[in-house]
Write an enzyme that holds these catalytic residues in place. Structure first.
Site, PDB file in Angstrom:
ATOM      1  N   SER A 144       0.833  -1.207   0.000  1.00  0.00           N
ATOM      2  CA  SER A 144       0.000   0.000   0.000  1.00  0.00           C
ATOM      3  C   SER A 144       0.864   1.253   0.000  1.00  0.00           C
ATOM      4  O   SER A 144       1.977   1.246   0.548  1.00  0.00           O
ATOM      5  CB  SER A 144      -0.894   0.001   1.248  1.00  0.00           C
ATOM      6  OG  SER A 144      -1.522   1.252   1.425  1.00  0.00           O
ATOM      7  N   TYR A 169      -2.327  -0.353   9.962  1.00  0.00           N
ATOM      8  CA  TYR A 169      -2.526  -0.875   8.605  1.00  0.00           C
ATOM      9  C   TYR A 169      -1.242  -0.748   7.794  1.00  0.00           C
ATOM     10  O   TYR A 169      -0.781  -1.715   7.168  1.00  0.00           O
ATOM     11  CB  TYR A 169      -3.667  -0.122   7.918  1.00  0.00           C
ATOM     12  CG  TYR A 169      -3.771  -0.418   6.438  1.00  0.00           C
ATOM     13  CD1 TYR A 169      -4.069  -1.704   5.997  1.00  0.00           C
ATOM     14  CD2 TYR A 169      -3.568   0.578   5.488  1.00  0.00           C
ATOM     15  CE1 TYR A 169      -4.164  -1.981   4.641  1.00  0.00           C
ATOM     16  CE2 TYR A 169      -3.658   0.309   4.134  1.00  0.00           C
ATOM     17  CZ  TYR A 169      -3.953  -0.973   3.717  1.00  0.00           C
ATOM     18  OH  TYR A 169      -4.034  -1.248   2.371  1.00  0.00           O
TER      19      TYR A 169
END
Length: 352
Positions: A144, A169
């Site tokens: 990501s 995350y």
């Protein structure tokens, strides 16, 4: 030559689109997803239905055959299910694995960090072990843009240090990159990590800005605009993303013989390991993005101007030079066109 490919997260946004493209080009695909309730399960079921999977045939651990495509089957399974994943790999003898299954979302990681440890770290370990023991030719996995964290050097490059994540995350995705390198180094497994930059388009996730803004404006509700609108994102249309993923899947990395252990490049290694950004290389101001939604809806948004949220970064901008050089990848969908296609899909899907 057609390959046998496992796509995890196949009921998800990117996984659904990728699966369709792989089927269309002649690959044999097994889709896997746990179909959790992080967002509306009906959307996931309808994505599966679009690929010929009858939701009545879905049961945990039991393969469902597509009624539309002979080359596609689907399995509901958690990637952290060691026995189930091990059995799947042994039975199916995959050539390539594309892991898109993960607990997504920066803000949700502030309230439920354990979900990220279980799926993104424990689950990823299960897949790595199965790749190790089953001769997988290439593991491609979702990282990501969030891994860039507190880095403010623009555009973000895979050659930059990313040791300061701003959310659990992001930390879980950075962990995936480190874990993949270990397996590439120890067991010579070709692994490629893809740092996705704000993917959008039809069938998108309801927790993403474009979906939330469109729904709120249509419903005459205000939208929350964080950091008082002073944000930029490298919005990347779904078709550009899946084109890039497939190009990468077809090019397993080899060890970089010029890699210098004294001055190490974070994006490669002497092992068959590579990291790429996959984005649009063209950041868009948040307020311009909102304006494009308003134009397509023919309606102005009511805006709640709010401060920045924990875990948010003010801007993202992908350098994709390595990806272009290696694969010829070139995103070509303008944001206004991508937003138009999403809103057309949204109106059809929700009949508004």
């Amino acid at each position: 030559m057609p390959q046998k490919i496992l796509v995890t997260g196949a009921a998800g946004f990117i996984g659904f689109h990728l699966t369709q493209k792989l089927i269309d080009r002649g690959d044999k695909v097994v889709g896997l997803d746990n179909i959790n309730d992080y967002y509306d399960v009906r959307l996931k079921h309808n994505r599966l239905a679009a690929t010929g999977i009858d939701t009545a045939d879905i049961a945990y651990g039991i393969s469902a055959q597509s009624k539309t495509y002979a080359s596609y089957s689907f399995l509901q399974l958690n990637i952290e299910d060691r026995e189930g994943i091990s059995r799947l790999f042994e039975e199916q003898e995959f050539d390539v694995v594309c892991n898109l299954a993960a607990q997504a979302g920066v803000r949700y990681s502030l309230t439920n960090p354990y979900a990220y440890i279980e799926s993104n770290i424990a689950g990823f370990t299960t897949l790595l072990e199965s790749c190790r023991h089953n001769g997988i030719k290439h593991l491609v996995y979702a990282s990501s843009s969030s891994v860039y964290g507190l880095n403010e050097h623009m555009p973000f490059s895979t050659h930059h240090n990313v040791d300061h994540p701003a959310s659990i995350y992001a930390a879980s995705k950075k962990s995936n990159e480190l874990m993949a390198h270990s397996y590439s180094h120890l067991y010579n497994i070709p692994t490629t990590g893809l740092r996705f930059f704000t993917v959008y388009g039809p069938w998108g996730r309801p927790d993403m800005a474009l979906f939330m803004f469109t729904k709120a404006i249509i419903d005459n509700k205000p939208i929350d605009v964080f950091n008082h609108g002073k944000m930029e994102r490298d919005f990347t249309y779904i078709d550009d993303i899946t084109e890039g993923v497939i190009k990468i899947m077809d090019k397993p990395p080899r060890g970089n013989m010029d890699w210098d252990a004294v001055n190490p490049d974070p994006s490669s290694s002497m092992a068959p390991y590579k990291i790429y950004n996959i984005g649009n290389n063209n950041p868009v101001k948040l307020m311009d993005f909102i304006e494009a939604i308003e134009e397509n809806l023919g309606k102005k948004a009511k805006k709640n101007m709010l401060p920045s949220q924990p875990g948010d970064v003010p801007a993202t901008w992908a350098s994709v030079d390595d990806l272009i050089e290696e694969t010829g990848y070139k995103p070509d969908t303008p944001v206004k066109e991508g937003i138009k296609k999403f809103i057309e899909w949204y109106r059809r899907y929700y009949k508004v």
